[in-house]
Write a protein that holds these residues in place. Structure first.
Motif, PDB file in Angstrom:
ATOM      1  N   THR A 137       0.861  -1.186   0.000  1.00 54.27           N
ATOM      2  CA  THR A 137       0.000   0.000   0.000  1.00 54.27           C
ATOM      3  C   THR A 137       0.897   1.236   0.000  1.00 54.27           C
ATOM      4  N   SER A 139       1.337   5.448   0.240  1.00 52.93           N
ATOM      5  CA  SER A 139       0.726   6.643   0.835  1.00 52.93           C
ATOM      6  C   SER A 139       0.308   7.584  -0.304  1.00 52.93           C
ATOM      7  N   ASP A 140      -0.464   8.632   0.053  1.00 51.78           N
ATOM      8  CA  ASP A 140      -0.917   9.582  -0.970  1.00 51.78           C
ATOM      9  C   ASP A 140       0.269  10.251  -1.645  1.00 51.78           C
ATOM     10  N   GLU A 141       1.273  10.608  -0.876  1.00 53.20           N
ATOM     11  CA  GLU A 141       2.471  11.251  -1.424  1.00 53.20           C
ATOM     12  C   GLU A 141       3.192  10.321  -2.397  1.00 53.20           C
ATOM     13  N   GLU A 142       3.290   9.034  -2.052  1.00 56.50           N
ATOM     14  CA  GLU A 142       3.954   8.056  -2.918  1.00 56.50           C
ATOM     15  C   GLU A 142       3.151   7.846  -4.200  1.00 56.50           C
ATOM     16  N   LYS A 143       1.830   7.867  -4.094  1.00 54.00           N
ATOM     17  CA  LYS A 143       0.993   7.722  -5.283  1.00 54.00           C
ATOM     18  C   LYS A 143       1.195   8.893  -6.230  1.00 54.00           C
ATOM     19  N   ARG A 144       1.241  10.142  -5.697  1.00 48.58           N
ATOM     20  CA  ARG A 144       1.470  11.319  -6.528  1.00 48.58           C
ATOM     21  C   ARG A 144       2.834  11.249  -7.214  1.00 48.58           C
ATOM     22  N   ARG A 145       3.834  10.832  -6.473  1.00 50.79           N
ATOM     23  CA  ARG A 145       5.198  10.730  -7.021  1.00 50.79           C
ATOM     24  C   ARG A 145       5.250   9.672  -8.116  1.00 50.79           C
TER      25      ARG A 145
END
Length: 156
Positions: A137, A139-145
């Motif tokens: 899973t 995080s939101d930051e990792e998804k954006r990156r």
């Protein structure tokens, strides 16, 4: 007359061969019975050379192995049992001198360690395989990156 002397010579030869056949020889030693020879052969294949560490005393050329073979021969010829010879060698050279050490406090590690190591290895393999099967899973930051990197990759 010639046939008679040949016959006597043949008889003497047969008698001497039968007398020699009663004396059992093994490893340069003479035994009174086949059972003694068999016991000696079993002993020298079961006893381990303390110096060579992975050879029985039958195969070892070490002086210590020769001494052990000689002592085993003397004890067998004196009428000692196979177990008595093994007990003597173990008392003198330790449990290492016998290829089949008994299960006791001192040799327990030899018997238990391989099983314990195998069980630990199986446990770790199962545990690591379960961790890998769980989805990762982000995080939101990792998804954006990740989305940003994908977009940059398409632009090239």
């Amino acid at each position: 007359m010639r046939h008679f002397s040949a016959l006597i010579a043949s008889l003497l030869l047969c008698l001497s061969l039968s007398a020699m056949a009663q004396q059992v020889t093994y490893d340069g030693h003479e035994f009174d019975t086949e059972q003694q020879r068999k016991t000696y052969a079993e002993l020298i294949s079961e006893l381990r050379c303390p110096k060579c560490q992975n050879q029985n005393i039958a195969d070892s050329n070490a002086p210590l192995a020769a001494d052990m073979r000689e002592r085993a021969y003397e004890m067998v010829m004196a009428g000692e049992s196979k177990q008595a010879v093994i007990d003597y060698m173990v008392a003198r050279y330790g449990n290492f001198a016998h290829y089949k050490p008994p299960f006791n406090v001192f040799t327990a590690i030899l018997w238990v360690a391989p099983v314990a190591i195998a069980l630990i290895g199986i446990f770790l393999a199962l545990r690591l395989s379960r961790k890998r099967s769980q989805p990762v899973t982000l995080s939101d930051e990792e998804k954006r990156r990740l989305a940003q990197l994908k977009a940059e990759g398409k632009d090239d």
